[in-house]
Write a protein that holds these residues in place. Structure first.
Motif, PDB file in Angstrom:
ATOM      1  N   LEU A  84      -5.897   3.958  -7.593  1.00  0.00           N
ATOM      2  CA  LEU A  84      -4.415   4.087  -8.210  1.00  0.00           C
ATOM      3  C   LEU A  84      -4.233   5.183  -8.096  1.00  0.00           C
ATOM      4  N   ALA A  85      -4.540   5.439  -9.327  1.00  0.00           N
ATOM      5  CA  ALA A  85      -4.656   6.945 -10.575  1.00  0.00           C
ATOM      6  C   ALA A  85      -5.293   8.745  -9.307  1.00  0.00           C
ATOM      7  N   VAL A  86      -5.745   8.300  -8.628  1.00  0.00           N
ATOM      8  CA  VAL A  86      -6.525   9.558  -7.027  1.00  0.00           C
ATOM      9  C   VAL A  86      -5.401   9.561  -6.328  1.00  0.00           C
ATOM     10  N   TYR A  87      -4.818   8.152  -5.763  1.00  0.00           N
ATOM     11  CA  TYR A  87      -4.148   8.718  -4.846  1.00  0.00           C
ATOM     12  C   TYR A  87      -2.146   9.274  -5.020  1.00  0.00           C
ATOM     13  N   ASP A  88      -2.186   8.126  -6.386  1.00  0.00           N
ATOM     14  CA  ASP A  88      -0.326   9.644  -6.769  1.00  0.00           C
ATOM     15  C   ASP A  88      -0.561  10.715  -7.250  1.00  0.00           C
ATOM     16  N   GLU A  89      -2.328  11.136  -8.167  1.00  0.00           N
ATOM     17  CA  GLU A  89      -1.824  12.258  -7.969  1.00  0.00           C
ATOM     18  C   GLU A  89      -2.035  13.187  -6.439  1.00  0.00           C
ATOM     19  N   VAL A  90      -2.743  12.444  -5.713  1.00  0.00           N
ATOM     20  CA  VAL A  90      -2.707  13.213  -4.209  1.00  0.00           C
ATOM     21  C   VAL A  90      -1.668  13.084  -3.752  1.00  0.00           C
ATOM     22  N   ASN A  91      -0.374  11.668  -3.875  1.00  0.00           N
ATOM     23  CA  ASN A  91       0.547  12.028  -3.390  1.00  0.00           C
ATOM     24  C   ASN A  91       1.368  13.226  -4.331  1.00  0.00           C
ATOM     25  N   LYS A  92       1.260  12.932  -5.514  1.00  0.00           N
ATOM     26  CA  LYS A  92       2.164  14.221  -6.297  1.00  0.00           C
ATOM     27  C   LYS A  92       1.819  15.548  -6.305  1.00  0.00           C
ATOM     28  N   ALA A  96      -0.623   0.024  -1.184  1.00  0.00           N
ATOM     29  CA  ALA A  96      -1.864  -1.574  -1.218  1.00  0.00           C
ATOM     30  C   ALA A  96      -2.586  -1.627  -2.205  1.00  0.00           C
ATOM     31  N   GLU A  97      -3.197  -0.036  -2.825  1.00  0.00           N
ATOM     32  CA  GLU A  97      -3.839  -0.287  -4.200  1.00  0.00           C
ATOM     33  C   GLU A  97      -2.990  -1.443  -5.333  1.00  0.00           C
ATOM     34  N   GLU A  98      -1.806  -1.290  -5.077  1.00  0.00           N
ATOM     35  CA  GLU A  98      -0.644  -1.401  -6.545  1.00  0.00           C
ATOM     36  C   GLU A  98      -1.050  -3.255  -6.233  1.00  0.00           C
ATOM     37  N   LYS A  99      -0.363  -3.632  -4.380  1.00  0.00           N
ATOM     38  CA  LYS A  99      -0.979  -5.480  -4.546  1.00  0.00           C
ATOM     39  C   LYS A  99      -2.079  -5.294  -4.919  1.00  0.00           C
ATOM     40  N   HIS A 100      -3.320  -4.545  -4.685  1.00  0.00           N
ATOM     41  CA  HIS A 100      -4.695  -4.772  -5.211  1.00  0.00           C
ATOM     42  C   HIS A 100      -4.554  -5.772  -5.971  1.00  0.00           C
ATOM     43  N   ALA A 101      -4.069  -4.367  -7.389  1.00  0.00           N
ATOM     44  CA  ALA A 101      -5.179  -4.221  -9.164  1.00  0.00           C
ATOM     45  C   ALA A 101      -3.778  -5.534  -9.519  1.00  0.00           C
ATOM     46  N   ALA A 102      -2.260  -5.724  -8.385  1.00  0.00           N
ATOM     47  CA  ALA A 102      -1.536  -7.057  -9.022  1.00  0.00           C
ATOM     48  C   ALA A 102      -2.449  -8.310  -8.849  1.00  0.00           C
TER      49      ALA A 102
END
Length: 218
Positions: free
Chosen positions: A98-106, A120-126
Motif C-alpha cells: 500500500l505504501a509503495v503504490y501510494d508513493e507511485v500514485n503520488k 485491491a491491496e487496501e481490500k487485502h489488508a482489510a
C-alpha cells in the motif's frame, strides 16, 4: 634513645604519607578503569534504530517485519505463535505494498496499474484485519508510509512491482504451512491468487511496455 625514637616515628610518618599518596593515585585510575572496556569496543559498529529511507518492495517479504513485535505472553486468544506470526507477516506485506503504490500514485499521477492495484491491496489488508479481530489480535498501524522506495519512472516502478508480487505470492505459499484453520487459509489462498493471477501479469505488461497510462479502469 629519644633520638632513635624520634627517627622511628618520623620514618613511620613519611612511610604513611607515601602509602596514602599511592592509594590516591590508584583510586583515580580505578575511576576511569571502564575505559578499558570502551577501548575494547572502539572498533565495534554502533547500534542504531534509525529507519532506512529507501527500502525496495521485495526486501520486506520474509526479511523484515515492522509490525512483528508482538507480546505473545499476554495473548489470550486461540492462535498458536506461528499462526500469529503468519498473520503479522501477511499484513506487514500488504501494508508495505500500500505504501509503495501510494508513493507511485503520488509521484506519477495515479498511473495504471497502480491506481487499480492499490485499491485491491487496501481490500487485502482489510480481509487480514478481520482475522485479527476474530482472533483478538491488536491491529497495528501501518509503519511503511514515507519509508519505501522511490522510482525514477513508472516502468521502473512496474518492474519493482513484479518482484514484489512474486515475493508476495511466495510468502502466502509459505504461510499455508503455518495453520490448518480454514478461515485463515481461505484468505491466504485468495490473496496469493490475486498476486499471481492479477497483479503480477499487470506489472509484467507495464514493465515491458514502459509504463501504463494515467487513470482508468482495468
Amino acid at each position: 634513645m629519644k633520638k632513635q625514637t624520634f627517627l622511628i616515628v618520623l620514618t613511620v610518618l613519611i612511610f604513611t604519607v607515601l602509602i596514602f599518596s599511592a592509594c590516591g593515585k590508584t583510586g583515580n585510575v580505578g575511576t576511569v578503569q571502564p575505559t578499558d572496556n570502551n577501548a575494547s569496543n572502539a572498533n565495534q559498529k554502533p547500534v542504531t534504530n534509525s529507519t532506512p529511507a529507501n527500502i525496495g518492495a521485495k526486501d520486506v517479504t520474509g526479511n523484515e517485519c515492522r509490525i512483528c513485535d508482538f507480546d505473545y505472553a499476554s495473548y489470550k486468544g486461540d492462535l498458536k505463535k506461528e499462526e500469529i506470526e503468519g498473520l503479522l507477516l501477511a499484513l506487514n506485506d500488504e501494508y508495505h505494498a500500500l505504501a509503495v503504490y501510494d508513493e507511485v500514485n503520488k509521484n506519477f499521477g495515479d498511473p495504471r496499474p497502480f491506481i487499480n492495484i492499490r485499491q485491491a491491496e487496501e481490500k487485502h489488508a482489510a480481509r487480514l484485519q478481520e482475522l485479527f479481530k476474530t482472533y483478538q489480535i491488536p491491529i497495528p498501524e501501518n509503519p511503511w508510509p514515507g519509508n519505501v522506495a522511490r522510482f525514477s519512472s513508472v516502468a521502473e516502478a512496474c518492474r519493482a512491482g513484479v518482484d514484489a508480487e512474486i515475493a508476495n505470492r511466495d510468502l502466502y505459499q509459505n504461510l499455508f504451512k503455518s495453520t490448518d484453520r480454514e478461515d485463515i487459509l481461505t484468505v491466504y489462498r485468495a490473496l496469493k491468487a490475486a498476486s499471481e493471477d492479477n497483479h503480477l501479469p499487470a506489472f509484467e505488461r507495464c514493465g515491458a511496455g514502459g509504463g501504463g497510462p494515467k487513470r482508468g479502469n482495468k
